[in-house]
Design a protein around this motif. Structure first.
Motif, PDB file in Angstrom:
ATOM      1  N   ILE A  15       8.161   7.926   2.472  1.00 40.60           N
ATOM      2  CA  ILE A  15       7.222   7.292   3.529  1.00 40.60           C
ATOM      3  C   ILE A  15       6.964   5.684   2.752  1.00 40.60           C
ATOM      4  CG2 ILE A  15       5.177   7.203   4.802  1.00 40.60           C
ATOM      5  CD1 ILE A  15       5.673  10.245   5.382  1.00 40.60           C
ATOM      6  N   LEU A  16       6.247   6.083   1.574  1.00 44.10           N
ATOM      7  CA  LEU A  16       5.869   4.637   0.704  1.00 44.10           C
ATOM      8  C   LEU A  16       6.881   3.948   0.398  1.00 44.10           C
ATOM      9  CD1 LEU A  16       3.583   3.316  -0.679  1.00 44.10           C
ATOM     10  CD2 LEU A  16       4.166   4.648  -2.694  1.00 44.10           C
ATOM     11  N   LEU A  17       8.217   4.287   0.156  1.00 46.52           N
ATOM     12  CA  LEU A  17       9.480   3.579   0.003  1.00 46.52           C
ATOM     13  C   LEU A  17       9.968   2.974   1.340  1.00 46.52           C
ATOM     14  CD1 LEU A  17      11.706   2.773  -1.668  1.00 46.52           C
ATOM     15  CD2 LEU A  17      12.958   4.726  -1.087  1.00 46.52           C
ATOM     16  N   ILE A  24       9.243  -5.803   3.154  1.00 46.77           N
ATOM     17  CA  ILE A  24      10.018  -6.734   2.555  1.00 46.77           C
ATOM     18  C   ILE A  24      11.027  -7.248   3.247  1.00 46.77           C
ATOM     19  CG2 ILE A  24      11.663  -7.213   0.536  1.00 46.77           C
ATOM     20  CD1 ILE A  24       9.951  -4.978  -1.078  1.00 46.77           C
ATOM     21  N   THR A  25      11.743  -6.558   4.267  1.00 51.56           N
ATOM     22  CA  THR A  25      12.826  -6.864   4.641  1.00 51.56           C
ATOM     23  C   THR A  25      12.806  -6.614   6.251  1.00 51.56           C
ATOM     24  OG1 THR A  25      14.018  -4.650   4.767  1.00 51.56           O
ATOM     25  CG2 THR A  25      14.088  -6.104   2.732  1.00 51.56           C
ATOM     26  N   GLY A  26      11.758  -6.167   6.913  1.00 51.19           N
ATOM     27  CA  GLY A  26      11.826  -5.864   8.250  1.00 51.19           C
ATOM     28  C   GLY A  26      12.763  -4.607   8.700  1.00 51.19           C
ATOM     29  N   PHE A  27      13.423  -3.963   7.665  1.00 43.31           N
ATOM     30  CA  PHE A  27      14.113  -2.744   7.877  1.00 43.31           C
ATOM     31  C   PHE A  27      13.387  -1.635   8.619  1.00 43.31           C
ATOM     32  CE2 PHE A  27      17.891  -0.316   7.512  1.00 43.31           C
ATOM     33  CZ  PHE A  27      17.678   0.757   7.172  1.00 43.31           C
ATOM     34  N   HIS A 200      -0.854  16.331   7.989  1.00 42.39           N
ATOM     35  CA  HIS A 200       0.419  15.558   7.282  1.00 42.39           C
ATOM     36  C   HIS A 200       0.007  13.996   7.647  1.00 42.39           C
ATOM     37  CE1 HIS A 200       2.491  19.386   6.663  1.00 42.39           C
ATOM     38  NE2 HIS A 200       2.528  18.884   5.360  1.00 42.39           N
ATOM     39  N   ILE A 201      -0.217  13.879   8.980  1.00 37.12           N
ATOM     40  CA  ILE A 201      -0.450  12.556   9.549  1.00 37.12           C
ATOM     41  C   ILE A 201      -1.497  11.983   8.904  1.00 37.12           C
ATOM     42  CG2 ILE A 201      -0.828  11.224  11.514  1.00 37.12           C
ATOM     43  CD1 ILE A 201       0.766  13.197  13.374  1.00 37.12           C
ATOM     44  N   ALA A 202      -2.568  12.632   8.824  1.00 38.08           N
ATOM     45  CA  ALA A 202      -3.751  12.154   7.997  1.00 38.08           C
ATOM     46  C   ALA A 202      -3.776  11.737   6.664  1.00 38.08           C
ATOM     47  CB  ALA A 202      -5.085  13.105   8.312  1.00 38.08           C
ATOM     48  N   LEU A 203      -2.870  12.720   6.119  1.00 38.77           N
ATOM     49  CA  LEU A 203      -2.667  12.853   4.636  1.00 38.77           C
ATOM     50  C   LEU A 203      -1.615  11.363   4.408  1.00 38.77           C
ATOM     51  CD1 LEU A 203      -2.456  14.086   1.550  1.00 38.77           C
ATOM     52  CD2 LEU A 203      -0.619  14.941   2.289  1.00 38.77           C
ATOM     53  N   PHE A 204      -0.719  11.098   5.138  1.00 36.87           N
ATOM     54  CA  PHE A 204       0.256   9.940   4.812  1.00 36.87           C
ATOM     55  C   PHE A 204      -0.304   8.747   5.268  1.00 36.87           C
ATOM     56  CE2 PHE A 204       3.480  13.472   4.513  1.00 36.87           C
ATOM     57  CZ  PHE A 204       3.189  13.769   3.356  1.00 36.87           C
ATOM     58  N   ALA A 205      -1.273   8.662   6.314  1.00 35.81           N
ATOM     59  CA  ALA A 205      -1.686   7.360   6.766  1.00 35.81           C
ATOM     60  C   ALA A 205      -1.876   6.344   6.102  1.00 35.81           C
ATOM     61  CB  ALA A 205      -2.733   7.628   8.024  1.00 35.81           C
ATOM     62  N   PRO A 206      -2.610   6.641   4.877  1.00 38.70           N
ATOM     63  CA  PRO A 206      -3.020   5.517   3.777  1.00 38.70           C
ATOM     64  C   PRO A 206      -1.847   4.876   3.406  1.00 38.70           C
ATOM     65  CG  PRO A 206      -4.504   7.311   3.601  1.00 38.70           C
ATOM     66  CD  PRO A 206      -3.416   7.766   4.731  1.00 38.70           C
ATOM     67  N   LEU A 207      -0.713   5.804   3.183  1.00 43.13           N
ATOM     68  CA  LEU A 207       0.412   5.119   2.495  1.00 43.13           C
ATOM     69  C   LEU A 207       1.253   4.009   3.330  1.00 43.13           C
ATOM     70  CD1 LEU A 207       2.212   8.540   1.246  1.00 43.13           C
ATOM     71  CD2 LEU A 207       0.799   7.016   0.111  1.00 43.13           C
ATOM     72  N   LEU A 208       0.885   3.909   4.758  1.00 46.03           N
ATOM     73  CA  LEU A 208       1.361   2.783   5.524  1.00 46.03           C
ATOM     74  C   LEU A 208       0.753   1.583   5.008  1.00 46.03           C
ATOM     75  CD1 LEU A 208       1.502   4.444   8.948  1.00 46.03           C
ATOM     76  CD2 LEU A 208       3.206   4.752   7.109  1.00 46.03           C
ATOM     77  N   LEU A 209      -0.441   1.708   4.983  1.00 43.92           N
ATOM     78  CA  LEU A 209      -1.197   0.732   4.423  1.00 43.92           C
ATOM     79  C   LEU A 209      -0.910  -0.080   2.976  1.00 43.92           C
ATOM     80  CD1 LEU A 209      -4.872   0.986   5.892  1.00 43.92           C
ATOM     81  CD2 LEU A 209      -3.001  -0.308   6.970  1.00 43.92           C
ATOM     82  N   LEU A 210      -0.713   1.126   1.977  1.00 44.49           N
ATOM     83  CA  LEU A 210      -0.217   0.686   0.868  1.00 44.49           C
ATOM     84  C   LEU A 210       1.297   0.211   0.596  1.00 44.49           C
ATOM     85  CD1 LEU A 210      -0.766   1.022  -2.262  1.00 44.49           C
ATOM     86  CD2 LEU A 210      -0.119   3.437  -2.140  1.00 44.49           C
ATOM     87  N   GLY A 211       2.064   0.783   1.513  1.00 42.39           N
ATOM     88  CA  GLY A 211       3.409   0.328   1.528  1.00 42.39           C
ATOM     89  C   GLY A 211       3.534  -1.321   2.094  1.00 42.39           C
ATOM     90  N   LEU A 212       2.803  -1.519   2.898  1.00 46.70           N
ATOM     91  CA  LEU A 212       2.672  -2.704   3.461  1.00 46.70           C
ATOM     92  C   LEU A 212       2.165  -3.814   2.377  1.00 46.70           C
ATOM     93  CD1 LEU A 212       1.411  -2.157   7.196  1.00 46.70           C
ATOM     94  CD2 LEU A 212       3.768  -3.053   6.672  1.00 46.70           C
ATOM     95  N   TRP A 213       1.250  -3.483   1.673  1.00 43.03           N
ATOM     96  CA  TRP A 213       0.455  -4.034   0.724  1.00 43.03           C
ATOM     97  C   TRP A 213       1.578  -4.319  -0.362  1.00 43.03           C
ATOM     98  CZ3 TRP A 213      -0.889  -3.084  -4.443  1.00 43.03           C
ATOM     99  CH2 TRP A 213      -1.333  -4.138  -5.246  1.00 43.03           C
ATOM    100  N   VAL A 214       2.081  -3.369  -0.998  1.00 40.89           N
ATOM    101  CA  VAL A 214       3.309  -3.262  -1.934  1.00 40.89           C
ATOM    102  C   VAL A 214       4.347  -4.278  -1.514  1.00 40.89           C
ATOM    103  CG1 VAL A 214       4.827  -2.296  -3.234  1.00 40.89           C
ATOM    104  CG2 VAL A 214       2.542  -1.288  -3.010  1.00 40.89           C
ATOM    105  N   GLY A 215       4.634  -4.244  -0.160  1.00 42.33           N
ATOM    106  CA  GLY A 215       5.999  -5.183   0.159  1.00 42.33           C
ATOM    107  C   GLY A 215       5.819  -6.265   0.125  1.00 42.33           C
TER     108      GLY A 215
END
Length: 246
Positions: A15-17, A24-27, A200-215
């Motif tokens: 999910i983070l990837l 990065i790409t909008g994909f 799992h939704i609650a566990l992974f939700a912060p990864l969306l923000l992290l992924g956007l920041w890394v991207g």
């Protein structure tokens, strides 16, 4: 705890990837997260987690770029076929064997990754389809979305040759995903699968923000073409593994 198993922790990495690449790409993020995660867990368990997670990002983007949405294209061509196909896919999915679902997903990802790699290599410009073919492809995209929440590859192909600029195209598509994924989330709520997915939704939700920041951080530091090629090759290999008889 089962919801913190090694398989689910790996899903978190995928999910983070996926959301890093989205930034990065909008994909499309779900097709990446689902195809990789399907190597470890049943698709039926993954969709009630991945679909609601996607609503936050697409809802934000749809609202932010609402003035750029092409409403005639959305309402006259895209949504009718996508809604019909998504509904059909949702009701058909429980009758399909898990191995068959994996193989169908593998075919979709193999076609998409192969097509994108070919386009990057040959630098071809997509030509517009006849209206009837665009409607058929849009219906097929909806069916794929109902089955895998991954209707993007066929819908983008259906809209090949569109005269929309990137901003309008992106705004229109994220509105489609927000609408359809909201519908699927309500369906998961009605059939009881959403409640089981909430940890799992609650566990992974912060990864969306992290992924956007890394991207966003990597956006100006990596070669987008090389990054796309690497991810498409990863998807190609993943598709072959999904298609391998078990």
């Amino acid at each position: 705890m089962e919801w913190l198993s090694a398989a689910w922790l790996a899903v978190g990495v995928f999910i983070l990837l996926a959301y890093t690449l989205e930034a990065i790409t909008g994909f499309g993020s779900i097709v990446i997260a689902l195809s990789l995660s399907a190597l470890l867990l049943p698709i039926e368990q993954l969709l009630p987690v991945l679909v609601p997670l996607n609503i936050g990002l697409t809802g934000y983007l749809a609202w932010r770029y609402r003035q750029a949405i092409d409403k005639p294209l959305l309402l006259k061509l895209i949504l009718p076929g996508m809604l019909l196909g998504t509904t059909a896919g949702y009701f058909v999915r429980p009758y399909l064997d898990e191995n068959l679902l994996r193989q169908l997903l593998g075919v979709l990802v193999l076609w998409f990754a192969g097509r994108e790699l070919w386009r990057l290599r040959s630098a071809t410009v997509a030509s517009a389809h006849p209206l009837w073919l665009s409607r058929v492809l849009t219906l097929g995209g909806g069916l794929c979305h109902g089955l895998f929440a991954s209707g993007g590859p066929l819908l983008v192909y259906a809209l090949a040759g569109s005269t929309l600029d990137k901003t309008r195209f992106r705004a229109t598509l994220v509105t489609v995903w927000f609408s359809l994924n909201s519908l699927l989330t309500l369906a998961f709520l009605a059939d009881g699968r959403l409640s089981a997915a909430l940890p799992h939704i609650a566990l992974f939700a912060p990864l969306l923000l992290l992924g956007l920041w890394v991207g966003e951080t990597l956006h100006h530091k990596v070669n987008e073409r090389h990054f796309r090629i690497a991810v498409y090759w990863l998807l190609l290999v993943t598709a072959l593994i999904l298609l391998w008889p078990r």
